[in-house]
Design an enzyme around this catalytic site. Sequence first.
Site, short mmCIF file in Angstrom:
data_model
loop_
_atom_site.label_atom_id
_atom_site.label_comp_id
_atom_site.label_asym_id
_atom_site.label_seq_id
_atom_site.Cartn_x
_atom_site.Cartn_y
_atom_site.Cartn_z
N SER A 52 50.42 77.57 52.37
CA SER A 52 50.66 76.39 51.53
C SER A 52 52.01 75.82 51.92
O SER A 52 52.84 76.53 52.51
CB SER A 52 50.67 76.79 50.06
OG SER A 52 51.16 75.74 49.23
N TYR A 58 53.56 82.28 43.24
CA TYR A 58 52.68 81.66 44.23
C TYR A 58 53.43 81.45 45.55
O TYR A 58 52.92 81.78 46.62
CB TYR A 58 52.16 80.32 43.70
CG TYR A 58 51.18 79.63 44.63
CD1 TYR A 58 49.89 80.12 44.79
CD2 TYR A 58 51.54 78.48 45.33
CE1 TYR A 58 48.99 79.50 45.65
CE2 TYR A 58 50.65 77.85 46.17
CZ TYR A 58 49.37 78.36 46.33
OH TYR A 58 48.49 77.73 47.18
#
Length: 249
Positions: A142, A155
């Site tokens: 990501s 995350y």
Amino acid sequence: MDNIKNKVVIITGASSGIGEATAYKLAEEGAKLVLGARREAKLQEIVNNIKAQGGEAVYRVTDVTKPEDNAMLVELAKSAFGKLDAIFLNAGLMPNSPLSALETENWNAMVEVNIKGVLNGIAAVLPTFNEQKSGHILSVSSVAGLKVYPGCAVYCGTKWAVKAIMEALRMESAQAGTNIRTATIYPAAVQSELVSNITDEATSTAYRQLYDAYEIPAERVANVVAFALSQPDDTNVSEFTLGPTTQPW
């Protein structure tokens, strides 16, 4: 893309978003797909759609946090298609919140899926890839694996871990002469179900507004996966960062 035709590719997290879009894209290019995810009805629907268009695909209900489930995907690839060429480690969770919210259950879920799920997939394919001295391992990190954002600590941590694991895998494979290629993809706001899993109300609202303003279709990532897979065997394109043209990230 001639170098994709007849390749046997496992996709995890294949029941929606990037995984689903990639399954359709690779099937269109002539790959043979082995799809894994937790929702059987969705997997069956995707496989039926691929077959209706003349493609080849099978599926197995898969929990990437279980090593045995990952191993069974490899066995399915070999039993259905006789070989395995690549795996796309796409399964992921993003139930973001500030650390002060103490959503420890979500922290643990992200570690289990985003890190251990990737490691389980790598462990499942490496014996085969090492033996045949070829293979391609692709994963989704990501933009949160390249920079850190508040409200996104765990995350980000999991996606930075994916970056590190994949880069070390590339280097180790080169050193060992096993010809295993890697590709790590760093998407920004791309259509998926990630935002729907955010339980912290303020974080959920902020992310929904962000994605509503910027998100691009999952097919854009599928195109990148196809590009990586289509490269000649002597060429490794190891990292891709992509996102909406209008998003400042």
